[in-house]
Design an enzyme around this catalytic site. Structure first.
Site, mmCIF file in Angstrom:
data_model
loop_
_atom_site.group_PDB
_atom_site.id
_atom_site.type_symbol
_atom_site.label_atom_id
_atom_site.label_comp_id
_atom_site.label_asym_id
_atom_site.label_seq_id
_atom_site.Cartn_x
_atom_site.Cartn_y
_atom_site.Cartn_z
ATOM 1 N N LYS A 1 31.761 19.526 -7.408
ATOM 2 C CA LYS A 1 32.306 19.796 -6.245
ATOM 3 C C LYS A 1 33.982 19.815 -6.223
ATOM 4 C CE LYS A 1 30.888 15.908 -4.208
ATOM 5 N NZ LYS A 1 29.845 15.462 -5.172
ATOM 6 N N ARG B 1 28.412 10.997 2.867
ATOM 7 C CA ARG B 1 27.452 10.150 1.686
ATOM 8 C C ARG B 1 26.245 9.735 2.320
ATOM 9 N NH1 ARG B 1 31.161 10.676 -2.472
ATOM 10 N NH2 ARG B 1 30.313 10.143 -4.524
ATOM 11 N N ARG C 1 32.781 14.450 -19.125
ATOM 12 C CA ARG C 1 33.848 14.095 -18.195
ATOM 13 C C ARG C 1 34.365 12.770 -18.390
ATOM 14 N NH1 ARG C 1 33.148 14.475 -11.802
ATOM 15 N NH2 ARG C 1 32.184 12.156 -12.134
ATOM 16 N N ARG D 1 37.083 7.659 -16.516
ATOM 17 C CA ARG D 1 36.911 7.014 -15.062
ATOM 18 C C ARG D 1 36.060 5.711 -15.128
ATOM 19 N NH1 ARG D 1 35.306 10.967 -10.380
ATOM 20 N NH2 ARG D 1 33.841 9.534 -9.955
ATOM 21 N N ARG E 1 24.696 5.802 -9.627
ATOM 22 C CA ARG E 1 25.343 6.848 -8.588
ATOM 23 C C ARG E 1 24.447 7.827 -8.362
ATOM 24 N NH1 ARG E 1 30.168 7.999 -12.092
ATOM 25 N NH2 ARG E 1 30.661 9.941 -10.887
HETATM 26 P P1 ADP Z 1 31.307 11.507 -7.810
HETATM 27 O O1 ADP Z 1 30.996 12.610 -6.734
HETATM 28 O O2 ADP Z 1 31.363 11.973 -9.245
HETATM 29 O O3 ADP Z 1 30.450 10.475 -7.644
HETATM 30 P P2 ADP Z 1 33.596 10.646 -5.922
HETATM 31 O O4 ADP Z 1 35.038 10.694 -6.610
HETATM 32 O O5 ADP Z 1 32.981 11.761 -4.697
HETATM 33 O O6 ADP Z 1 32.902 11.104 -7.245
HETATM 34 O O7 ADP Z 1 33.130 9.260 -5.604
HETATM 35 C C1 ADP Z 1 33.460 8.013 -6.547
HETATM 36 C C2 ADP Z 1 33.125 6.696 -5.951
HETATM 37 O O8 ADP Z 1 33.839 6.471 -4.877
HETATM 38 C C3 ADP Z 1 31.718 6.688 -5.500
HETATM 39 O O9 ADP Z 1 30.799 6.454 -6.473
HETATM 40 C C4 ADP Z 1 31.787 5.589 -4.257
HETATM 41 O O10 ADP Z 1 31.697 4.237 -4.934
HETATM 42 C C5 ADP Z 1 33.008 6.046 -3.725
HETATM 43 N N1 ADP Z 1 33.099 6.990 -2.525
HETATM 44 C C6 ADP Z 1 33.608 8.120 -2.573
HETATM 45 N N2 ADP Z 1 33.257 8.651 -1.397
HETATM 46 C C7 ADP Z 1 32.603 7.863 -0.616
HETATM 47 C C8 ADP Z 1 32.040 7.759 0.578
HETATM 48 N N3 ADP Z 1 32.136 8.777 1.550
HETATM 49 N N4 ADP Z 1 31.362 6.500 1.166
HETATM 50 C C9 ADP Z 1 31.387 5.552 0.131
HETATM 51 N N5 ADP Z 1 31.962 5.455 -0.934
HETATM 52 C C10 ADP Z 1 32.494 6.561 -1.210
#
Ligand code: ADP
Length: 192
Positions: free
Chosen positions: A13, A88, A127, A133, A144
């Site tokens: 994404k 999400r 990654r 990260r 996740r």
């Molecule tokens: P990935 O898609 O690889 O999990 P993201 O950068 O989208 O990575 O998200 C990393 C973390 O940030 C998530 O595991 C969550 O803890 C938090 N997060 C991101 N977007 C949201 C959201 N819309 N609602 C709740 N937590 C979020």
């Protein structure tokens, strides 16, 4: 163009959003990036979010919605946006719909990037080495992916029911996937 990019962690994404931003000339809004910026800035909110993110859980809906609303109200989002990492769960999908109705910017299209689980795990492991990260440890990644399957997968049905969903095969080179996305969204808008 107001586009929601859906897909599991590791589906690509973020990478595709960056390219779409160049192509569509609208900002890329990633709630993960907004949260990581808050963590880096050491704000109260960031300190709360840090622990939750490191475990692979979702940060509270209220916190994320507040950050997102603030971001969407900035003038560079007037002509559209690419939303990455939000919504999400179904509560977020409903909250987003309300918010976008209020600012008269409804979603044009939701793009689901399809990638099978084995490849997701492989990509995130790669990654983790490159970026370090905090939430790319094997345990947090597994969690996740579970959170994604339980809470985020239903969001795909939400957009399908709204008639705004397109599926794109997320396996291939960056160019291949990008071109598939452009082809899939071309009917929704003039994307050049
Ligand atoms: P990935 O898609 O690889 O999990 P993201 O950068 O989208 O990575 O998200 C990393 C973390 O940030 C998530 O595991 C969550 O803890 C938090 N997060 C991101 N977007 C949201 C959201 N819309 N609602 C709740 N937590 C979020």
């Amino acid at each position: 163009m107001r586009l929601v990019l859906l897909g599991a962690p590791g589906s690509g994404k973020g990478t595709q959003a960056t390219r779409l931003r160049e192509h569509l000339q609208v900002p890329h809004i990633s709630t993960g990036d907004l949260l990581r910026a808050a963590v880096a800035a050491g704000t109260e909110l960031g300190m709360q979010a840090k622990v939750v993110m490191a475990s692979g859980n979702l940060v509270s809906d209220d916190i994320v919605l507040g950050m997102l609303e603030e971001r969407l109200l900035r003038s560079d989002a007037d002509n559209g946006f690419i939303l990455d990492g939000y919504p999400r769960n179904l509560a977020q999908a409903n909250a987003l719909e309300k918010l976008l109705e209020k600012i008269k910017q409804p979603v044009d299209v939701a793009v689901q990037l399809d990638v099978n689980t084995d490849l997701l795990v492989e990509r995130i492991a790669g990654r983790a080495k490159a970026e370090g990260r905090a939430d790319d440890t094997p345990e947090a990644v597994r969690h996740r992916l579970n959170v994604y399957n339980e809470q985020t997968a239903p969001v795909v049905d939400f957009y399908r029911n709204h008639g705004s969903l397109v599926h794109v095969d997320g396996i291939g080179t960056l160019d291949e996937v990008f071109n598939r996305i452009i082809a899939a969204i071309s009917h929704t808008h003039d994307v050049g």
